[in-house]
Design a protein around this motif. Structure first.
Motif: not given
Length: 180
Positions: A122-131
């Motif tokens: 959740l954290v890792d993919n959330g960061i990828i989606a937000l950058v």
């Protein structure tokens, strides 16, 4: 009065010595500290174990999806699915080697890794989606790798306290440690 003070001081000293002894004899069993919680060292080890499976699955999924020119959503779905698959597989291998039958090993892997992998993904993919631009970056782009690795770093920082809390309550990786 003097004897009473000496006795009280001796009792405090003996109690402290008992706690130190208790700490040395119990610390390594399931990573518990004196107060029944998990140690930070145990939580970090559990998180790094989780990170290994997540990173392998995530990278393999991203490479496959990108190489096949898939869109962002199917690539991310594959990466997440492979993160769970690799994460569970690493635990399955370890507990099967320790002698558990397949059915019991699957239960242990699910109990040990599900929350940890879910938080990390959740954290890792959330960061990828937000950058900005990261979702469309290619494998040869520094943005792809820096965002992926940065996401893992943040995921470790957030997942470690979750694992510490779970292990301290006999859940998560504490379940797997009972079989090592």
């Amino acid at each position: 009065m003097k004897d009473s003070a000496a006795h009280d001081a001796g009792t405090a000293h003996d109690h402290a010595a008992h706690e130190v002894h208790h700490s040395h004899t119990n610390q390594g069993q399931v990573g518990q500290d004196l107060h029944g919680g998990a140690t930070w060292g145990t939580a970090v080890k559990a998180t790094l174990h989780c990170l290994t499976g997540c990173a392998v699955g995530e990278i393999v999924g991203m490479v496959i999806g990108t190489a096949l020119l898939w869109g962002n959503v199917p690539t991310m779905a594959l990466a997440i699915a492979l993160s769970f698959l690799f994460g569970y597989s690493f635990t399955l291998f370890a507990v099967r080697r320790a002698g558990l039958d397949l059915r019991s090993a699957v239960r242990v892997a699910l109990a040990a890794d599900t929350v940890s992998i879910a938080v990390m993904e959740l954290v890792d993919n959330g960061i990828i989606a937000l950058v900005p631009g990261a979702m469309n970056a290619h494998l040869d782009d520094g943005l792809f790798w820096s965002t992926l690795l940065g996401g893992f770093a943040v995921a470790v920082l957030i997942t470690t306290p979750v694992n510490k809390w779970m292990i301290g309550r006999g859940k998560g990786h504490a379940v797997a440690h009972a079989h090592h």
